[in-house]
Design a protein around this motif. Structure first.
Motif, mmCIF file in Angstrom:
data_model
loop_
_atom_site.group_PDB
_atom_site.id
_atom_site.type_symbol
_atom_site.label_atom_id
_atom_site.label_comp_id
_atom_site.label_asym_id
_atom_site.label_seq_id
_atom_site.Cartn_x
_atom_site.Cartn_y
_atom_site.Cartn_z
ATOM 1 N N LEU A 150 -2.357 7.315 10.455
ATOM 2 C CA LEU A 150 -1.947 6.201 11.300
ATOM 3 C C LEU A 150 -0.684 6.518 12.095
ATOM 4 C CD1 LEU A 150 -2.471 3.232 12.119
ATOM 5 C CD2 LEU A 150 -1.042 2.560 10.165
ATOM 6 N N ASP A 151 0.313 7.083 11.446
ATOM 7 C CA ASP A 151 1.589 7.336 12.118
ATOM 8 C C ASP A 151 1.488 8.435 13.171
ATOM 9 O OD1 ASP A 151 2.846 5.370 10.711
ATOM 10 O OD2 ASP A 151 3.766 6.697 9.239
ATOM 11 N N GLU A 152 0.538 9.354 13.004
ATOM 12 C CA GLU A 152 0.432 10.473 13.946
ATOM 13 C C GLU A 152 -0.519 10.183 15.100
ATOM 14 O OE1 GLU A 152 0.008 14.446 12.336
ATOM 15 O OE2 GLU A 152 0.904 13.809 10.438
ATOM 16 N N PHE A 153 -1.632 9.523 14.819
ATOM 17 C CA PHE A 153 -2.678 9.385 15.834
ATOM 18 C C PHE A 153 -3.097 7.942 16.098
ATOM 19 C CE2 PHE A 153 -3.575 13.512 13.629
ATOM 20 C CZ PHE A 153 -3.100 14.330 14.651
ATOM 21 N N GLY A 154 -2.514 6.993 15.375
ATOM 22 C CA GLY A 154 -2.949 5.611 15.503
ATOM 23 C C GLY A 154 -2.551 4.963 16.820
ATOM 24 N N ARG A 155 -3.410 4.086 17.303
ATOM 25 C CA ARG A 155 -3.100 3.248 18.453
ATOM 26 C C ARG A 155 -2.481 1.949 17.941
ATOM 27 N NH1 ARG A 155 -9.066 2.941 20.868
ATOM 28 N NH2 ARG A 155 -9.141 1.759 18.919
ATOM 29 N N SER A 156 -1.987 1.170 18.856
ATOM 30 C CA SER A 156 -1.341 -0.078 18.439
ATOM 31 C C SER A 156 -2.306 -0.999 17.704
ATOM 32 C CB SER A 156 -0.740 -0.792 19.657
ATOM 33 O OG SER A 156 -1.751 -1.092 20.611
ATOM 34 N N ASP A 157 -3.584 -1.015 18.114
ATOM 35 C CA ASP A 157 -4.538 -1.904 17.457
ATOM 36 C C ASP A 157 -5.066 -1.334 16.142
ATOM 37 O OD1 ASP A 157 -5.983 0.085 18.697
ATOM 38 O OD2 ASP A 157 -7.496 -1.255 19.551
ATOM 39 N N ASP A 158 -4.677 -0.111 15.801
ATOM 40 C CA ASP A 158 -4.999 0.426 14.477
ATOM 41 C C ASP A 158 -4.030 -0.089 13.419
ATOM 42 O OD1 ASP A 158 -7.121 1.995 15.402
ATOM 43 O OD2 ASP A 158 -5.785 3.683 15.866
#
Length: 237
Positions: free
Chosen positions: A163-171
């Motif tokens: 999540l912290d590396e590749f997540g978008r805001s809606d993730d």
């Protein structure tokens, strides 16, 4: 951030869901080690075979790599102190889990359901529902379907790997959706770091003929091996 749930949750039984071999250590290896030290039963389910990490390797076929990853998972559990603890390898296809309307999916749900019924876990650790990797999301859904069918209501905590590396805001969790729970794993941190070293195929130590293959980056390892393991817990759970 909320500091922690009652530590007696670690007295178990615990069910750990790992989308791939290595997620068990990266996401919750400290909790596994701590729970085992408290005498808990910890059953780990590895959902996929992990065989897609180096698809262009000639020396390592998908089947041989999947077998290697199972060996690495067993070694990692042993280094966490969980060598004698139960584990299940569902061996679903890495990066190609069956669709929710398929017979293969229902079979996998039934396998997890049988474990949930037998184990009656007090605490379930599973991947974050919107972690930006399809296998992590699908593993979350599969596990939730099995728990719903069981009629049980264990405490559920979700760990995020990517999540912290590749997540978008809606993730990320929406407002009022989740709360954070942290476990201090300082006392077992050395064991967790040692367990990560067991996953040699993911550290670039075994597969040398696939430059496009997956390798765990050192910053990722450092981010996931701090003194606390942080989980998401659904608000109102």
């Amino acid at each position: 951030m909320k500091s922690a749930l009652a530590l007696d949750l670690l007295d178990g039984p615990l069910l750990v869901i790992a989308p791939h071999p290595d997620d068990e250590t990266l996401g919750c290896g400290g909790v596994i080690a701590g729970a085992v030290r408290r005498g808990a039963v910890v059953h780990t389910i590895f959902i996929t075979d992990g065989g897609a990490s180096h698809l262009n390797s000639i020396q390592w076929s998908r089947q041989s790599l999947a077998a290697q990853r199972e060996r690495e998972a067993a070694e990692a559990l042993a280094r966490l102190g969980a060598g004698a603890q139960p584990r299940t390898f569902l061996r679903l296809e890495d990066a190609n889990m069956p669709g929710r309307d398929s017979a293969a999916y229902r079979q996998a749900v039934d396998a997890v359901l049988a474990i949930v019924k037998h184990l009656a876990p007090r605490l379930v650790l599973m991947p974050w529902r919107r972690d930006p990797h399809r296998d992590h999301r699908d593993s979350w859904q599969l596990t939730m379907d099995a728990i719903a069918a069981s009629g049980q209501r264990p405490e559920i905590l979700e760990y995020a790997i990517w999540l912290d590396e590749f997540g978008r805001s809606d993730d990320r969790p929406g407002e009022g959706e989740m709360e954070q729970v942290a476990f201090d794993v300082t006392a077992v941190l050395d064991a967790k770091r040692d367990a990560i070293k067991a996953h040699r195929s993911q550290l670039g130590e075994l597969v040398h003929d696939d430059p496009s293959g997956f390798v765990l980056a050192q910053p990722t390892i450092e981010r996931l091996t701090g003194p606390a393991e942080v989980f998401w817990r659904q608000c109102g759970q």
